[in-house]
Design a protein around this motif. Structure first.
Motif, PDB file in Angstrom:
ATOM      1  N   LEU A  37      23.503  47.154  21.344  1.00 35.12           N
ATOM      2  CA  LEU A  37      22.954  47.992  22.486  1.00 35.12           C
ATOM      3  C   LEU A  37      21.967  47.363  23.321  1.00 35.12           C
ATOM      4  O   LEU A  37      20.915  46.844  22.699  1.00 35.12           O
ATOM      5  CB  LEU A  37      22.546  49.283  22.132  1.00 35.12           C
ATOM      6  N   GLN A  38      21.981  47.505  24.754  1.00 32.11           N
ATOM      7  CA  GLN A  38      20.895  46.867  25.624  1.00 32.11           C
ATOM      8  C   GLN A  38      20.658  47.955  26.581  1.00 32.11           C
ATOM      9  O   GLN A  38      20.894  47.982  27.824  1.00 32.11           O
ATOM     10  CB  GLN A  38      21.585  45.652  26.367  1.00 32.11           C
ATOM     11  N   PRO A  39      19.609  48.776  26.074  1.00 29.46           N
ATOM     12  CA  PRO A  39      19.319  50.197  26.911  1.00 29.46           C
ATOM     13  C   PRO A  39      18.310  49.342  28.040  1.00 29.46           C
ATOM     14  O   PRO A  39      18.546  50.118  29.334  1.00 29.46           O
ATOM     15  CB  PRO A  39      18.267  50.673  26.046  1.00 29.46           C
ATOM     16  N   MET A  40      17.735  48.470  28.097  1.00 31.85           N
ATOM     17  CA  MET A  40      16.931  47.869  29.256  1.00 31.85           C
ATOM     18  C   MET A  40      17.747  47.232  30.211  1.00 31.85           C
ATOM     19  O   MET A  40      17.459  47.131  31.497  1.00 31.85           O
ATOM     20  CB  MET A  40      15.978  46.831  28.835  1.00 31.85           C
ATOM     21  N   THR A  41      19.133  46.744  29.929  1.00 34.18           N
ATOM     22  CA  THR A  41      19.763  45.947  30.881  1.00 34.18           C
ATOM     23  C   THR A  41      21.140  46.729  31.351  1.00 34.18           C
ATOM     24  O   THR A  41      21.102  47.420  32.304  1.00 34.18           O
ATOM     25  CB  THR A  41      20.189  44.454  30.445  1.00 34.18           C
ATOM     26  N   GLU A  42      22.214  46.613  30.367  1.00 33.18           N
ATOM     27  CA  GLU A  42      23.457  47.312  30.957  1.00 33.18           C
ATOM     28  C   GLU A  42      23.406  48.775  30.820  1.00 33.18           C
ATOM     29  O   GLU A  42      24.390  49.352  31.107  1.00 33.18           O
ATOM     30  CB  GLU A  42      24.680  46.598  30.251  1.00 33.18           C
ATOM     31  N   GLY A  43      22.438  49.283  29.900  1.00 31.81           N
ATOM     32  CA  GLY A  43      22.509  50.806  29.624  1.00 31.81           C
ATOM     33  C   GLY A  43      23.191  51.388  28.426  1.00 31.81           C
ATOM     34  O   GLY A  43      24.050  50.445  27.932  1.00 31.81           O
ATOM     35  N   LYS A  68      27.281  50.897  27.766  1.00 31.91           N
ATOM     36  CA  LYS A  68      27.778  51.739  29.206  1.00 31.91           C
ATOM     37  C   LYS A  68      29.258  51.562  29.447  1.00 31.91           C
ATOM     38  O   LYS A  68      30.149  52.386  29.595  1.00 31.91           O
ATOM     39  CB  LYS A  68      27.050  51.395  30.432  1.00 31.91           C
ATOM     40  N   PRO A  69      29.688  49.928  29.204  1.00 32.06           N
ATOM     41  CA  PRO A  69      31.186  49.870  29.638  1.00 32.06           C
ATOM     42  C   PRO A  69      32.160  50.491  28.588  1.00 32.06           C
ATOM     43  O   PRO A  69      33.123  50.866  28.831  1.00 32.06           O
ATOM     44  CB  PRO A  69      31.076  48.316  29.721  1.00 32.06           C
ATOM     45  N   CYS A  70      31.544  50.568  27.216  1.00 38.22           N
ATOM     46  CA  CYS A  70      32.304  51.014  26.348  1.00 38.22           C
ATOM     47  C   CYS A  70      32.632  52.546  26.228  1.00 38.22           C
ATOM     48  O   CYS A  70      33.620  53.067  26.039  1.00 38.22           O
ATOM     49  CB  CYS A  70      31.760  50.756  24.854  1.00 38.22           C
ATOM     50  N   ALA A  71      31.472  53.208  26.771  1.00 32.65           N
ATOM     51  CA  ALA A  71      31.427  54.658  27.015  1.00 32.65           C
ATOM     52  C   ALA A  71      32.260  55.002  28.087  1.00 32.65           C
ATOM     53  O   ALA A  71      33.235  55.988  27.663  1.00 32.65           O
ATOM     54  CB  ALA A  71      30.001  55.111  27.364  1.00 32.65           C
ATOM     55  N   ARG A  72      32.562  54.189  29.129  1.00 28.71           N
ATOM     56  CA  ARG A  72      33.479  54.517  30.139  1.00 28.71           C
ATOM     57  C   ARG A  72      34.955  54.386  29.569  1.00 28.71           C
ATOM     58  O   ARG A  72      35.759  55.253  29.892  1.00 28.71           O
ATOM     59  CB  ARG A  72      33.044  53.751  31.411  1.00 28.71           C
ATOM     60  N   GLU A  77      40.050  56.677  28.156  1.00 28.47           N
ATOM     61  CA  GLU A  77      41.244  56.337  27.409  1.00 28.47           C
ATOM     62  C   GLU A  77      41.456  57.398  26.345  1.00 28.47           C
ATOM     63  O   GLU A  77      42.539  57.705  25.754  1.00 28.47           O
ATOM     64  CB  GLU A  77      41.165  54.917  26.556  1.00 28.47           C
ATOM     65  N   GLN A  78      40.359  57.934  25.770  1.00 29.98           N
ATOM     66  CA  GLN A  78      40.595  59.177  24.754  1.00 29.98           C
ATOM     67  C   GLN A  78      40.124  60.639  25.239  1.00 29.98           C
ATOM     68  O   GLN A  78      41.166  61.201  25.066  1.00 29.98           O
ATOM     69  CB  GLN A  78      39.433  58.582  23.455  1.00 29.98           C
ATOM     70  N   ASP A  79      39.046  60.371  25.697  1.00 30.22           N
ATOM     71  CA  ASP A  79      38.547  62.094  26.154  1.00 30.22           C
ATOM     72  C   ASP A  79      39.445  62.651  27.122  1.00 30.22           C
ATOM     73  O   ASP A  79      39.844  63.830  26.967  1.00 30.22           O
ATOM     74  CB  ASP A  79      37.160  61.971  26.391  1.00 30.22           C
TER      75      ASP A  79
END
Ligand SMILES: [Zn+2]
Length: 133
Positions: A37-43, A68-72, A77-79
């Motif tokens: 996880l990269q909170p400072m860069t990709e989110g 962030k990309p995985c959450a999208r 695809e699922q929710d």
């Protein structure tokens, strides 16, 4: 009568909860991609493991940190399809709702949904022949 009444409003994680999940997940994305996880860069997005629209809760046990990309990807695809299916089953949309509006006489059997199939792990997916991917 209205399942919408039970849906919780999204509550952001506290800093302590966010930190706890970071520790629990050893700083890695919850989707299983293995990336850090990269909170400072990709989110980082705190996802609901079970979407609120599907009666998931805001409790920490139902939260996980995603890149962030995985959450999208999870949302798309699922929710989204699951929420659509839940609404159809709740009679808000879909074939049953349309038949209800037309009147009782047209209902015989809902039958099986031939556009979907169940995998061995229990997840329901679109049938291969109907896949547009
Ligand atoms: Zn991921």
């Amino acid at each position: 009568m209205t399942p919408a009444a039970q849906i919780e409003k999204r509550r952001p994680l506290t800093r302590a909860e966010f930190g706890q999940l970071m520790i629990d997940q050893e700083g890695r994305c919850a989707c299983g991609c293995g990336e850090k996880l990269q909170p400072m860069t990709e989110g980082v997005i705190d996802e609901h493991l079970r979407a609120l629209a599907l009666l998931g809760t805001n409790a920490l046990e139902n939260r996980a940190l995603y890149r962030k990309p995985c959450a999208r990807k999870k949302t798309d695809e699922q929710d989204t399809p699951r929420i659509a299916k839940a609404k159809a089953q709740a009679g808000e949309t879909g074939q049953y709702a349309r038949r209800q509006k037309r009147g009782q006489g047209s209902i015989q059997s809902r039958g099986f949904d031939k556009t979907r199939t169940k995998r061995f792990d229990g997840s329901v997916v679109a049938r291969q022949s109907q896949e547009t991917r």
